[in-house]
Each structure stands twice: as C-alpha cells, then as structure tokens.
Write an enzyme that holds these catalytic residues in place. Structure first.
Site, PDB file in Angstrom:
ATOM      1  CG  ASN A 100      -1.925   1.157   1.179  1.00 47.42           C
ATOM      2  OD1 ASN A 100      -2.527   1.623   0.215  1.00 47.42           O
ATOM      3  ND2 ASN A 100      -1.945   1.872   2.466  1.00 47.42           N
ATOM      4  CG  HIS A 102      -0.301   6.468   4.748  1.00 46.23           C
ATOM      5  ND1 HIS A 102      -1.693   6.471   4.889  1.00 46.23           N
ATOM      6  CD2 HIS A 102       0.046   7.317   5.590  1.00 46.23           C
ATOM      7  CE1 HIS A 102      -2.031   7.252   5.760  1.00 46.23           C
ATOM      8  NE2 HIS A 102      -1.133   7.786   6.334  1.00 46.23           N
TER       9      HIS A 102
HETATM   10  C1  GRF Z   1      -3.009   8.644  -2.637  1.00 45.24           C
HETATM   11  O1  GRF Z   1      -2.602   9.797  -1.992  1.00 45.24           O
HETATM   12  C2  GRF Z   1      -2.561   7.480  -1.635  1.00 45.24           C
HETATM   13  O2  GRF Z   1      -1.340   7.633  -1.232  1.00 45.24           O
HETATM   14  C3  GRF Z   1      -3.685   7.429  -1.001  1.00 45.24           C
HETATM   15  O3  GRF Z   1      -4.952   7.780  -1.745  1.00 45.24           O
HETATM   16  C4  GRF Z   1      -4.526   8.673  -2.908  1.00 45.24           C
HETATM   17  C5  GRF Z   1      -4.921   7.992  -3.835  1.00 45.24           C
HETATM   18  O4  GRF Z   1      -4.781   8.935  -5.438  1.00 45.24           O
HETATM   19  N1  GRF Z   1      -3.725   6.065  -0.401  1.00 45.24           N
HETATM   20  P1  GRF Z   1      -4.973   8.149  -6.728  1.00 45.24           P
HETATM   21  O5  GRF Z   1      -6.680   7.674  -6.675  1.00 45.24           O
HETATM   22  O6  GRF Z   1      -4.149   7.418  -7.171  1.00 45.24           O
HETATM   23  O7  GRF Z   1      -5.140   9.649  -7.787  1.00 45.24           O
END
Ligand code: GRF
Length: 186
Positions: A100, A102
């Site tokens: 994942n 974050h």
């Molecule tokens: C990202 O900031 C990721 O870190 C978080 O959710 C966001 C997703 O953005 N978990 P995207 O859908 O990839 O534009």
C-alpha cells in the site's frame, strides 16, 4: 515475471503512473463510478468493478477478489487509493503479497486523511510511505519512505500536489525493487 493487479477506489492517478511503466494485469475498483475505470479504458488495461454492498458480507466480497487474483495468477497486489481495510479473508490468502501507499511518513498520520492531518498539524515536513499490508490500518512493515517538505506559505493544494509527485516517483521505484519488470518499448 511478477504479475501485478492494482486496487483503487477513486481518481487513480497512481494507477496511471504505474500502468504507464509496468504491465498491469488488471485494475479493480470497489466503486463502479470511480474515475480510475475511465483511465483503465484509455490505457487499455483490463478493469473489474463490484461493490461490497452487492455481497452478503465482506468475506463473500473478498472471496470474489481472491477468485479474480487466482484466475489472473497475480503475484503482487498493489493498493493505490483503495479505501477499504483489507479483511481476514484476503489476508489469509495474500498476506506478504499486498503493498500500500500512504501519503504521510508512517507512523505519523495514519488513516484516510494523511495529507490534511499533516497540513492541519502544522508540520514542516511530512512524506510518503510504501508498506506491506497487515490487519491494522497503515501498520504493516515499511518498505520505503521519503520525506516531503511543507513550506510555510503552502496552500493545502500545493502541499498535496508535492506529496502526490513524491508518490508518483516512489511507487514505480519500489515496484522495480520488488522485482516487477518495467515495460520495454522495443
Ligand atoms: C494517494 O494519495 C494515496 O497515497 C492514498 O490515496 C491517494 C490516491 O490517489 N492512499 P489516486 O487515486 O492514485 O489519484
């Protein structure tokens, strides 16, 4: 060759960056209207979508996910804005094979609002973390993390954009480190 699937719930900008550099077997969205599905169409990546509420319970929902992952012989599940906690059913089959991203420097600012929480706390730096997924919320073993500055006159949007740019850099680097082959254009 390691085969990857990306799970995303919304916008899908991380998915797009990954799909431009790596072969993605499929993207899954747990929201039928998510923009990531439009991106998949444009990029020619197979996409699947179904929602938790369409199932009797989370176990049945995750069993459908496992069936998809097995059918496509997926080695690594790449969460990128997947807004659900991974449950026991999926973990039992895939723990150690799910990562994942974050948008904060864990263990600082876990949870669904890592960017806003760091911004509102007035930090001078935050970051981005990529970690293995376990049964906690943003608690799994860290693979890589980078610091991202927050400048005194940043708006939330400017700060968020800097975090996202760091994500687009880091996720492909980590995938390559984990043995996912980059696309070749020859
Ligand atoms: C990202 O900031 C990721 O870190 C978080 O959710 C966001 C997703 O953005 N978990 P995207 O859908 O990839 O534009």
């Amino acid at each position: 060759m390691k085969r990857i699937a990306v799970f995303a719930s919304g916008n899908g900008s991380n998915f797009q960056v990954i799909a431009e550099q790596f072969d993605v077997e499929f993207v899954f969205s747990d929201r039928r209207t998510a923009y990531v599905l439009e991106r998949a169409k444009q990029l020619g990546v197979a996409a699947f979508t179904f929602e938790l509420k369409e199932f009797a319970n989370k176990q049945a929902y995750e069993e459908s996910l496992i069936a998809l992952l097995e059918e496509h012989r997926i080695d690594l599940v790449v969460l990128a804005g997947y807004m659900k906690i991974v449950g026991q059913t999926l973990l039992a089959s895939y723990e150690g094979k799910i990562i994942n991203i974050h948008p904060a420097y864990l263990p600082e600012f876990p949870g669904a609002h890592g960017i806003e929480d760091a911004f509102c706390a007035g930090v001078s730096e935050s970051g981005v973390t990529i970690h293995w997924v376990d049964s906690g919320v943003d608690t799994g073993e860290v693979i890589r993390q980078v610091r991202v500055p927050r400048f005194p006159d940043d708006s939330l949007d400017q700060f968020a954009e800097r975090i996202h740019q760091a994500e687009y850099q880091l996720y492909p680097e980590v995938l390559a480190e984990l043995g996912v082959e980059r696309k070749r254009y020859d």
